[in-house]
Design a protein around this motif. Structure first.
Motif, PDB file in Angstrom:
ATOM      1  N   PHE A 100     -13.216 -26.510  24.632  1.00  0.00           N
ATOM      2  CA  PHE A 100     -13.593 -25.508  23.633  1.00  0.00           C
ATOM      3  C   PHE A 100     -14.929 -24.837  23.926  1.00  0.00           C
ATOM      4  N   PRO A 101     -15.165 -24.401  25.178  1.00  0.00           N
ATOM      5  CA  PRO A 101     -16.444 -23.740  25.465  1.00  0.00           C
ATOM      6  C   PRO A 101     -16.565 -22.429  24.695  1.00  0.00           C
ATOM      7  N   GLY A 102     -17.740 -22.194  24.155  1.00  0.00           N
ATOM      8  CA  GLY A 102     -17.980 -20.962  23.409  1.00  0.00           C
ATOM      9  C   GLY A 102     -17.540 -21.013  21.960  1.00  0.00           C
ATOM     10  N   ILE A 103     -16.864 -22.084  21.573  1.00  0.00           N
ATOM     11  CA  ILE A 103     -16.395 -22.223  20.199  1.00  0.00           C
ATOM     12  C   ILE A 103     -17.515 -22.794  19.329  1.00  0.00           C
ATOM     13  N   HIS A 104     -17.565 -22.354  18.060  1.00  0.00           N
ATOM     14  CA  HIS A 104     -18.557 -22.858  17.112  1.00  0.00           C
ATOM     15  C   HIS A 104     -17.861 -23.738  16.086  1.00  0.00           C
ATOM     16  N   PHE A 105     -18.423 -24.928  15.873  1.00  0.00           N
ATOM     17  CA  PHE A 105     -17.930 -25.839  14.838  1.00  0.00           C
ATOM     18  C   PHE A 105     -19.037 -26.028  13.810  1.00  0.00           C
ATOM     19  N   GLY A 106     -18.877 -25.390  12.665  1.00  0.00           N
ATOM     20  CA  GLY A 106     -19.878 -25.522  11.614  1.00  0.00           C
ATOM     21  C   GLY A 106     -21.254 -25.069  12.036  1.00  0.00           C
ATOM     22  N   GLY A 107     -21.325 -24.086  12.932  1.00  0.00           N
ATOM     23  CA  GLY A 107     -22.611 -23.599  13.405  1.00  0.00           C
ATOM     24  C   GLY A 107     -23.094 -24.272  14.669  1.00  0.00           C
TER      25      GLY A 107
END
Length: 277
Positions: A100-107
């Motif tokens: 999940f590179p580049g993905i944001h999880f809760g900021g």
């Protein structure tokens, strides 16, 4: 040269960047309470999580996720909501996040690697470092066996520490001793540092910040500043960048000013001495 902060029991330190790795949430050895306290007393514009924050290997073997693990996650998410930039670079124990590179999880932003520009203009390549560990890269089964053996050493360490306390003997870490004996035998630490420093040089960086081997240190290897964040299983260390670009190795035990903890911290700092390459 590695330095350790003076006790700061009632104050909050304001930093430019904070580097933390190898928390191993999901492992019974994780010092979650220490980390929560550390995060409570240290604020940073940016926090970079340098891998193995969650221990997926142990969670696959047997699920262990007490409330304190949730508390660490919630503390980080709360900091992200308040404006702290948080970058998560997965390691080998939390490699499921590498999809999940580049993905944001809760900021919290996931990245494979990160180029950090220090306040002094120095560029650091930030990576976990497991790709340079021959055991992890070329022999996954052997790596899992080594992980199991380390769990056993930690368990022995807990029992041994209890006995030594009853006998009024000073703290001594069996797990650290065993780990370093093996690594000295194969000259692992020095070779790891050399290869990681070379990778930074290939990326035209002046420094490298990594984790993985649980061996916190700040030292120069030729023209490369090599920094390892340590861990939150034994040494409970982090790397802080001040607003002038100075890098500091912080040991949690000494920041709390606890006498027993200070003894453990001084022993930990002794273990941080540079290893022969």
């Amino acid at each position: 040269m590695a330095t350790v902060s003076a006790p700061q029991q009632n104050s909050v330190r304001k930093l430019r960047t904070l580097f933390i790795s190898d928390v191993h949430l999901g492992s019974k050895a994780a010092k979650t309470d220490f980390l929560i306290d550390f995060l409570r007393h240290h604020e940073a514009d940016t926090i970079i999580l340098v891998g193995d924050i969650v221990d997926g290997w142990r969670l696959k073997r047997s699920w262990y996720w007490p409330q304190s693990c949730n508390d660490v996650v919630q503390k980080l998410l709360r900091k992200a909501r308040k404006g702290t930039r948080i970058v998560y670079i997965p390691g080998n124990h939390d490699e499921f996040l590498r999809d999940f590179p580049g993905i944001h999880f809760g900021g919290i932003e996931v990245a494979q690697r990160y180029l950090h520009r220090g306040a002094d203009g120095r560029t650091y390549l930030v990576l976990h470092g497991d790709e340079f560990d021959v055991v992890v890269r070329n022999a996954r089964v052997l790596a899992y066996l080594g992980d199991w053996a380390y769990d056993m050493a930690i368990a022995i360490n807990i029992g041994l520490a209890a006995v030594r306390r009853r006998l009024d003997m000073p703290y001594w870490s069996f797990s650290s001793w065993a780990k370093l004996q093996v690594k000295h035998a194969v000259n692992f630490i020095g070779e790891f540092q050399r290869v990681v420093a070379e990778e930074a040089r290939r990326h035209d960086a002046q420094g490298v910040i990594c984790g993985h081997i649980h061996h916190a240190i700040i030292e120069d290897i030729g023209d490369i500043r090599y920094i390892n964040t340590g861990d939150w299983v034994e040494s409970c260390t982090a790397i802080a960048e001040h607003h002038d670009g100075t890098m500091e190795l912080i040991t949690w035990h000494q920041t709390r000013g606890d006498t027993t903890a200070d003894q453990r911290a001084s022993e930990a700092v002794t273990r941080l001495a540079p290893q022969a390459a």
